[in-house]
Write a protein that holds these residues in place. Structure first.
Motif, short mmCIF file in Angstrom:
data_model
loop_
_atom_site.label_atom_id
_atom_site.label_comp_id
_atom_site.label_asym_id
_atom_site.label_seq_id
_atom_site.Cartn_x
_atom_site.Cartn_y
_atom_site.Cartn_z
N LEU A 1 0.85 -1.19 0.00
CA LEU A 1 0.00 0.00 0.00
C LEU A 1 0.89 1.24 0.00
N ILE A 2 0.86 1.99 -1.07
CA ILE A 2 1.74 3.17 -1.20
C ILE A 2 0.86 4.42 -1.28
N THR A 3 1.10 5.35 -0.37
CA THR A 3 0.15 6.48 -0.22
C THR A 3 0.83 7.84 -0.35
N PRO A 4 0.05 8.86 -0.72
CA PRO A 4 0.60 10.21 -0.91
C PRO A 4 0.46 11.07 0.36
N TRP A 5 0.87 12.31 0.25
CA TRP A 5 0.95 13.18 1.42
C TRP A 5 -0.29 14.07 1.62
N ASN A 6 -1.23 14.11 0.67
CA ASN A 6 -2.31 15.11 0.83
C ASN A 6 -3.38 14.70 1.85
N ILE B 1 3.03 -1.29 4.16
CA ILE B 1 2.65 0.11 3.88
C ILE B 1 3.90 0.94 3.62
N LYS B 2 3.82 1.79 2.59
CA LYS B 2 4.88 2.79 2.37
C LYS B 2 4.20 4.15 2.27
N PRO B 3 4.17 4.88 3.42
CA PRO B 3 3.55 6.21 3.36
C PRO B 3 4.48 7.21 2.67
N ALA B 4 3.94 8.35 2.30
CA ALA B 4 4.76 9.39 1.68
C ALA B 4 5.85 9.83 2.66
N GLU B 5 7.03 10.10 2.14
CA GLU B 5 8.14 10.45 3.03
C GLU B 5 7.91 11.78 3.75
N PRO C 1 11.43 6.61 -1.62
CA PRO C 1 10.45 5.81 -2.36
C PRO C 1 11.01 4.81 -3.36
N SER C 2 11.99 5.19 -4.16
CA SER C 2 12.34 4.32 -5.29
C SER C 2 12.81 2.93 -4.90
N PRO C 3 13.80 2.82 -3.97
CA PRO C 3 14.26 1.45 -3.66
C PRO C 3 13.16 0.60 -3.03
N ILE C 4 12.35 1.24 -2.18
CA ILE C 4 11.28 0.46 -1.53
C ILE C 4 10.25 0.06 -2.58
N GLY C 5 9.88 1.02 -3.44
CA GLY C 5 8.89 0.73 -4.48
C GLY C 5 9.35 -0.39 -5.39
N LYS C 6 10.60 -0.34 -5.77
CA LYS C 6 11.13 -1.36 -6.69
C LYS C 6 11.13 -2.74 -6.01
N PHE D 1 -1.84 1.80 -5.05
CA PHE D 1 -1.05 3.04 -5.03
C PHE D 1 -1.94 4.25 -5.30
N THR D 2 -1.72 5.31 -4.56
CA THR D 2 -2.32 6.60 -4.89
C THR D 2 -1.20 7.61 -5.01
N GLY D 3 -1.16 8.31 -6.13
CA GLY D 3 -0.11 9.30 -6.33
C GLY D 3 -0.12 9.77 -7.77
N SER D 4 1.03 10.17 -8.23
CA SER D 4 1.10 10.76 -9.56
C SER D 4 1.03 9.69 -10.66
N THR D 5 0.57 10.11 -11.83
CA THR D 5 0.51 9.20 -12.97
C THR D 5 1.91 8.73 -13.33
N ALA D 6 2.90 9.61 -13.19
CA ALA D 6 4.29 9.23 -13.53
C ALA D 6 4.75 8.07 -12.66
N THR D 7 4.48 8.15 -11.36
CA THR D 7 4.90 7.05 -10.47
C THR D 7 4.07 5.80 -10.75
N GLY D 8 2.79 5.98 -11.05
CA GLY D 8 1.95 4.82 -11.39
C GLY D 8 2.52 4.05 -12.57
N LYS D 9 3.04 4.77 -13.54
CA LYS D 9 3.62 4.10 -14.72
C LYS D 9 4.88 3.31 -14.33
N ILE D 10 5.67 3.87 -13.40
CA ILE D 10 6.87 3.15 -12.95
C ILE D 10 6.46 1.84 -12.27
N LEU D 11 5.43 1.92 -11.44
CA LEU D 11 5.00 0.72 -10.72
C LEU D 11 4.45 -0.33 -11.68
#
Ligand code: ADP
Length: 457
Positions: free
Chosen positions: A125-130, A152-156, A186-191, A204-214
């Protein structure tokens, strides 16, 4: 190694959290997989969810203060976020009976058939800061309810609410290993989460750019993904709408979290004959907004999350004005000196065109950008003219026209004469590049299950 967590209003150092990486991510996934070896009945899972909802509401004030401290939003909004988060745990606590096995009514080819909803396994579960609490609640409640174990990986920038939620879950009886939390870059944990074979779902909730990486990193492993990505919400006001009500709805929708939400109106389209009147109604309301530290009484707009957020908003406003948009309301913003205290006074822009960055990209700030349109087919085409499709709103008095417009809008959430966003009881998610899957409602629960058909007995 640790990561500092600062209050975005004051810069105060709130905490230092561990900067974990690949190794710890793998350990967390393995711990989650081990926890799944001990099953839990629907009744037990339901009790955990109910206990977490109660724990959140008992600690409502403390949790709300933590949200405001690490995120910056006004305390009144933070309280609403706690209630909203608790709502997901309460909702799923009551709905787990939908996971009961479903026998088909009669034998087929001489044998009985039963459909089971098995836990999908380990969920990342990867979450954003808003919405540091609510975005996690939307994922954790159905994951726990479905019988998954979570990493869980919350926003840093905002990990503290997630840590607090884990404590509440432990107090509610959730066994060790069912919920694991990683703080860090985020990157090493996400990978690691994408590549670990035991992670079956990534939510995952966050940017489209990060969604594409995942998506890319998990493709070799054919993982299930639920992605809630960026939006670029149109807010359409027809000439026959109740303009006062539409302006009120816009205010409630647009300025939540200082405009840093993926469902907030980014492109306001007003039918030409009422554009000047609507703009004036909005300016009147924006003039009454109070900006400041979210801890202070009566504050409507807190600071933006950091300097990069401030600079993006400033770029959108500057470029729009250079390209001919008109500032209908708003003082010049003072560039921030630090990563905190990044206040951006609210702005209303008139005469905006679709080609401007303020319409093409999500501004994520307190800017109302208004364009005009002439007929419904035109505005629907322009509203859909984006790769995103999360939320859209329309205001008019003719129910049949509203239904036609809603049916032609390529957005996962459509508000008709309301600016309201998602709720725990209903599925929410994006079309097109705004994502995959749904959160909330029964659909959100089934994101964390595998359907298994058993033929025979
Ligand atoms: P935003 O623009 O809202 O910050 P991001 O997509 O950058 O959106 O961040 C949302 C969440 O995704 C945060 O928890 C962030 O740490 C995480 N994140 C960012 N990049 C990656 C990545 N490469 N892999 C996994 N998670 C990431």
């Amino acid at each position: 190694m640790s990561l500092p967590v600062h209050n975005p209003a004051t810069g105060e150092l709130l905490a230092e959290v561990p900067a974990l990486g690949t190794e710890e991510a793998n350990q967390a996934v393995n711990a989650a997989a081990r926890a799944l070896e001990i099953g839990a009945s629907l009744a037990e899972r339901s009790n955990w969810l109910r206990g977490i909802a109660e724990g959140l509401l008992e600690g409502r004030e403390e949790m709300a203060r933590l949200i405001t401290q690490e995120q910056g939003k006004p305390l009144a909004e933070a309280r609403v976020e706690v209630d909203y988060a608790a709502g997901f745990f309460r909702f799923y606590a009551e709905e787990l009976h939908h996971l009961e096995p479903r026998p088909l009514p009669q034998p087929i080819r001489d044998v009985p058939w039963t459909i089971h909803h098995r836990p999908a396994g380990v969920a990342a579960l990867i979450t954003p800061w808003n919405f540091p609490l609510a975005m996690l609640a939307k994922k954790l409640a159905p994951a726990l309810g479905a019988g998954c174990a979570s990493v869980i990986k919350p926003a840093e920038l905002t990990p503290l609410c997630a840590i607090a939620l884990c404590h509440i879950a432990t107090a509610a009886g959730v066994p060790a290993g069912r919920i694991n939390l990683l703080t860090g870059p985020p990157s090493p944990i996400g990978k690691a989460l994408c590549e670990h074979p035991l992670v079956r779902v990534i939510s995952f909730t966050g940017s489209t750019a990060t969604g594409k990486i995942l998506l890319r990193d998990s493709a070799p492993h054919i993982k299930r993904l639920a992605l809630e990505l960026g939006g670029n919400a149109p807010f359409i006001v027809f000439a026959d709408a109740d303009l006062e009500a539409a302006a009120d709805a816009l205010m409630a929708n647009k300025f939540r979290c200082a405009g840093q939400t993926c469902v907030c109106a980014n492109r306001v389209y007003v039918e030409a004959p009422v554009a000047a009147k609507f703009e004036a109604l909005v300016c009147e309301r924006v003039a009454a907004l109070k900006m400041g530290n979210g801890m202070e009484d009566g504050v409507d707009i807190g600071p933006l999350i950091n300097r990069a957020a401030w600079e993006k908003v400033e770029r959108h406003v500057r470029e729009a004005e250079q390209a001919g948009a008109r500032r209908a309301f708003g003082a010049a913003a003072t560039p921030p000196e630090n990563e905190w205290g990044c206040y951006y006074p609210p702005v209303v822009l008139g005469g905006v065109r679709d080609a401007m960055a303020v319409f093409r990209e999500e501004t994520f700030g307190p800017v109302v950008a208004i364009a005009t349109f002439n007929y419904k087919g035109e505005v629907v085409g322009r509203a859909n003219g984006t790769p995103h499709g999360l939320a859209a709103y329309l205001f008019n008095a003719d129910a049949e026209k509203a239904r036609w417009v809603a049916a032609h809008l390529q957005f996962g959430h459509v508000g008709i004469n309301t600016g309201t966003g998602p709720t725990p009881e209903a599925p929410f998610g994006g079309m097109k590049q705004s994502g995959l899957g749904r959160e909330g409602g029964l659909e959100g629960l089934f994101e964390f299950t595998e359907t298994q058909t058993v033929a025979g007995s």
